[in-house]
Design a protein around this motif. Structure first.
Motif, PDB file in Angstrom:
ATOM      1  N   GLY A  44     -18.150   3.986  -2.339  1.00 40.74           N
ATOM      2  CA  GLY A  44     -16.728   4.152  -2.036  1.00 40.74           C
ATOM      3  C   GLY A  44     -16.052   2.793  -1.862  1.00 40.74           C
ATOM      4  N   ALA A  91     -10.138  -2.164   8.887  1.00 43.42           N
ATOM      5  CA  ALA A  91      -9.316  -2.999   7.991  1.00 43.42           C
ATOM      6  C   ALA A  91      -7.825  -2.716   8.088  1.00 43.42           C
ATOM      7  CB  ALA A  91      -9.788  -2.880   6.535  1.00 43.42           C
ATOM      8  N   SER A 134       0.864  -1.174   0.000  1.00 47.69           N
ATOM      9  CA  SER A 134       0.000   0.000   0.000  1.00 47.69           C
ATOM     10  C   SER A 134       0.899   1.221   0.000  1.00 47.69           C
ATOM     11  CB  SER A 134      -0.906  -0.002   1.227  1.00 47.69           C
ATOM     12  OG  SER A 134      -0.177   0.386   2.362  1.00 47.69           O
ATOM     13  N   PRO A 149      -5.135   6.183   4.369  1.00 51.43           N
ATOM     14  CA  PRO A 149      -5.842   4.910   4.234  1.00 51.43           C
ATOM     15  C   PRO A 149      -7.316   4.979   4.617  1.00 51.43           C
ATOM     16  CG  PRO A 149      -4.481   4.881   6.194  1.00 51.43           C
ATOM     17  CD  PRO A 149      -4.200   6.188   5.499  1.00 51.43           C
ATOM     18  N   TRP A 150      -7.755   6.106   5.160  1.00 56.34           N
ATOM     19  CA  TRP A 150      -9.183   6.257   5.496  1.00 56.34           C
ATOM     20  C   TRP A 150      -9.996   6.679   4.278  1.00 56.34           C
ATOM     21  CZ3 TRP A 150     -11.376   4.494   9.710  1.00 56.34           C
ATOM     22  CH2 TRP A 150     -10.605   4.333  10.880  1.00 56.34           C
ATOM     23  N   ILE A 151      -9.341   7.141   3.233  1.00 60.12           N
ATOM     24  CA  ILE A 151     -10.087   7.679   2.092  1.00 60.12           C
ATOM     25  C   ILE A 151     -10.667   6.548   1.252  1.00 60.12           C
ATOM     26  CG2 ILE A 151      -9.927   9.005  -0.048  1.00 60.12           C
ATOM     27  CD1 ILE A 151      -7.939  10.817   1.295  1.00 60.12           C
ATOM     28  N   ALA A 152     -11.974   6.582   1.120  1.00 58.11           N
ATOM     29  CA  ALA A 152     -12.650   5.654   0.212  1.00 58.11           C
ATOM     30  C   ALA A 152     -12.615   6.297  -1.175  1.00 58.11           C
ATOM     31  CB  ALA A 152     -14.082   5.426   0.667  1.00 58.11           C
ATOM     32  N   PRO A 208      -7.133  -3.111  -1.783  1.00 62.01           N
ATOM     33  CA  PRO A 208      -7.514  -4.335  -1.093  1.00 62.01           C
ATOM     34  C   PRO A 208      -6.809  -4.475   0.253  1.00 62.01           C
ATOM     35  CG  PRO A 208      -5.801  -4.824  -2.676  1.00 62.01           C
ATOM     36  CD  PRO A 208      -6.094  -3.343  -2.809  1.00 62.01           C
ATOM     37  N   PHE A 209      -7.421  -5.247   1.140  1.00 61.97           N
ATOM     38  CA  PHE A 209      -6.869  -5.498   2.461  1.00 61.97           C
ATOM     39  C   PHE A 209      -6.726  -6.999   2.697  1.00 61.97           C
ATOM     40  CE2 PHE A 209      -9.171  -1.420   3.143  1.00 61.97           C
ATOM     41  CZ  PHE A 209      -8.110  -0.649   3.587  1.00 61.97           C
TER      42      PHE A 209
END
Lengths: 396, 285
Positions: free
Chosen positions: B103, B250, B7, B13-16, B107-108
């Motif tokens: 949103g 996530a 990543s 990482p909060w942004i959809a 991937p996680f």
């Protein structure tokens, strides 16, 4: 004589000159936070001047008990930790993580600008609090993902820590190797003597701030006096936790947590009868997790305006003591209070080691003090150890 | 044993990321497959995932839900999620229409060990919607059929109507996937097997030393599959399972999906049985 203002050097100021430190930080644009009394507790809040520091206030803490006492002593920092910690400011109880706007049926999503907040300077955190900060750094900064708002606040944080001269009966930093002496991670570390603060400079920024004050190099006898504050306190915490104090003092016995092999001790006793026993007392109120300076669980909820076209995602503190915490489509995993207390304690003292290579407990004792029924994790762990189905747990 | 997609450190990482629903394909009662395409063409062309990974699908006003990716990792431009209506967010998703935006973060999570298990016989044992996160594995394995030994899919669902992706089965079989299917309750037209999935496992002819098991489904089903597999002397290291817990962020920040030492969102969802064994039989753990 030229005052040595380099990292590691010790200087001193008259007590009243602490206002200069606050003033310089404010002039540099910091939002200065410090100890204040609010609702009969010492909390952290905005400090306009050192006049707001609760001089002479002592705290008496024990399981389920927190009382302040005003004395006439000229003691600026002799209360220990209250319900707040640095967590309240770096990982605030409520914050927006995403904002979405719908225009012509299409959503745009952006994160709020974390650069807007002024830098924080905190006066008064103790060694346990600095260790708790390290624990939260591991969670929010040092894993596969970085939490941007925590990072922005953390990078700008200025810390003027304080070496404790007293310990509450709930304190057990000496058994967690997290105190009482402030050892690292500070810009300034203050030790209060009768009429002055001896200040260790911990960073270049700390040196710059002290350069604007009327500080002078601390003479050897004051350096020695400052050092012995932590040494004597550690000795007395040790004595008090090992031997009941004289009945005459009325002070409750201190706490001690035996951490040897603690990870395996707890993970090999997941069905110990003590979990049922503690569940009889635990109210699952989540107080322990709210006051814990390392607990980081959170939940996110949707906050929409009336049109539904502007939606914020708000993260707030959550607790493993709630049903929602573990709820999936098939229901909650942790249905009983027993399973929730077990989750909390095994995470804090055992699996935290697997996840972050350190304990999730810094020995501040807040969870003991603020538990309405006085449940004491040192006592619960000792009870499991005393009657362990795994009598010789391996080393960590 | 698990792989993580890199990543970008600079991404919040909060942004959809807004994505358009290209199509909605009803699968079985309460289940549909959503094809998504990122609105940002650059993100769309760069997006990659590994079999078993999941995305957080976000419906503003309703929230996020962790949904595994059900499409072929080697066709990343066709991003599919097969979703069963189970709560607020998946319910709202079921009310969307093609052309709407939602949103997506991801991937996680960890992936099925498709590279590590090369040359082994593979038994995929899944129940209900549990086939969705394993479909990417089936695509992967069938593309490289010669790199693997015997390939068996054991699949169970509550009723014949709940069996997923039935229109692909003939193709899968023709490519060399052996399939055994069972349902809890049959109907007038059902001529196949009736019974629980682990029973299929117990009747399987297999070579334990060469066999890898991949399982996904209700926790109780996986527990019995694992018991059967261990009884057949398959090593706990060669049994992989996909766990479910309450995954909220996530990223290991929210703490809700913990299972013993693991964060299911970032250490899982795919684990070895060896990792999960100490906890699988503990109640409320």
């Amino acid at each position: 004589m030229m005052t040595d203002l380099t990292v590691g050097s010790l200087v001193e100021i008259p007590k009243s000159s602490l206002q200069q430190v606050v003033q310089i930080l404010q002039d540099l644009g910091y939002r200065v936070i410090g100890p204040r009394v609010e609702s009969e507790a010492v909390i952290y809040d905005d400090l306009e001047s050192v006049q707001q520091i609760p001089v002479g206030v002592l705290d008496h803490q024990d399981g389920g008990k927190y009382r302040l006492q005003q004395t006439d002593q000229d003691a600026w920092f002799d209360y220990v930790c209250g319900p707040h910690s640095l967590k309240n400011f770096l990982f605030p109880p409520r914050q927006t993580v995403l904002e979405s706007t719908r225009q012509d049926g299409v959503w745009e999503m952006k994160a709020p600008d974390v650069e807007d907040a002024p830098p924080l300077a905190v006066i008064g955190p103790r060694s346990c609090d600095l260790h708790a900060l390290r624990v939260q750094d591991r969670v929010f900064l040092e894993g596969a993902y970085v939490d941007p708002s925590y990072q922005a606040r953390r990078e700008k944080l200025f810390i003027a820590a304080v070496n404790c001269r007293r310990a509450a009966a709930t304190c057990f930093c000496h058994s967690m190797q997290t105190g009482p002496a402030v050892s690292s991670g500070f810009d300034l570390a203050l030790t209060e003597l009768d009429d002055r603060f001896v200040i260790e400079i911990g960073s270049q920024r700390g040196a710059e701030v002290m350069g604007g004050t009327d500080c002078s190099t601390s003479p050897p006898q004051n350096v020695q006096a400052a050092r012995s504050v932590s040494e004597q306190l550690e000795q007395s915490m040790h004595d008090r936790s090992q031997h009941p104090p004289e009945a005459a003092t009325g002070e409750p016995r201190g706490r001690w947590l035996d951490t040897s092999g603690i990870r395996d001790l707890l993970m090999h006793n997941l069905e110990h009868a003590r979990w049922n026993e503690v569940a009889e007392r635990c109210l699952a109120c989540a107080n322990c997790t709210m006051v814990c300076p390392t607990c980081f669980c959170s939940s996110v909820e949707e906050v929409a305006d009336l049109s539904g076209d502007h939606v914020a995602r708000e993260r707030s503190w959550d607790s493993c003591f709630t049903a929602e915490h573990s709820t999936m489509s098939g229901g909650a995993v942790h249905k009983s209070t027993k399973s929730r207390y077990r989750q909390w304690l095994t995470h804090k003292l055992a699996t935290w080691h697997d996840q972050f290579e350190m304990s999730g407990c810094v020995g501040c004792g807040r969870c003991i003090t603020w538990c309405p029924v006085g449940i004491d994790l040192t006592e619960e762990t000792a009870a499991i150890r005393a009657d362990s189905t795994n009598p010789s747990p391996g080393q960590l | 044993m698990t792989q993580h997609a890199a990543s970008s450190a600079t991404d919040n990482p909060w942004i959809a990321h807004p994505a358009t629903i290209c199509s909605i394909r009803p699968e079985t009662p309460g289940v549909a497959t959503y094809e998504l395409a990122f609105n940002d063409p650059d993100r769309q062309s760069r997006y990659r995932f590994l079999p078993g990974q999941f995305n957080m699908l976000y419906l503003p006003g309703f929230g996020e839900s962790a949904i595994s990716i059900s499409s072929d990792p080697e066709e990343p431009s066709r991003l599919l999620h097969t979703v069963r209506v189970a709560g607020n967010v998946t319910g709202a998703l079921a009310r969307t229409h093609p052309g709407e935006t939602i949103g997506v973060r991801g991937p996680f999570g960890s992936a099925w060990p498709v590279a590590e298990i090369r040359n082994s016989d593979v038994v995929i044992a899944c129940g209900g919607i549990g086939l969705a996160p394993l479909r990417p594995v089936i695509y992967h394995l069938l593309r490289r059929r010669h790199e693997y030994g015997r390939m068996t899919l054991l699949y169970g669902a509550r009723s014949p109507q709940d069996l997923l992706f039935a229109d692909e089965w003939n193709h899968w079989r023709s490519e060399g996937l052996e399939m055994e299917v069972t349902v809890d309750r049959g109907d007038a037209d059902w001529k196949g097997q009736i019974g629980v999935l682990p029973a299929l496992f117990s009747r399987l002819d297999l070579a334990p030393e060469r066999t890898t098991v991949l399982t996904c489904g209700p926790e109780i089903m996986m527990r019995f599959v694992i018991s059967e597999a261990l009884l057949r002397n398959i090593s706990a290291r060669r049994i992989y399972l996909s766990m479910e817990r309450n995954m909220n962020c996530a990223m290991g920040f929210c703490g809700r999906c913990q299972l013993g030492p693991a964060f299911v969102c970032k250490d899982g969802p795919v684990f070895t049985c060896e990792q999960m064994q100490p906890y699988l039989h503990l109640e409320e753990f």
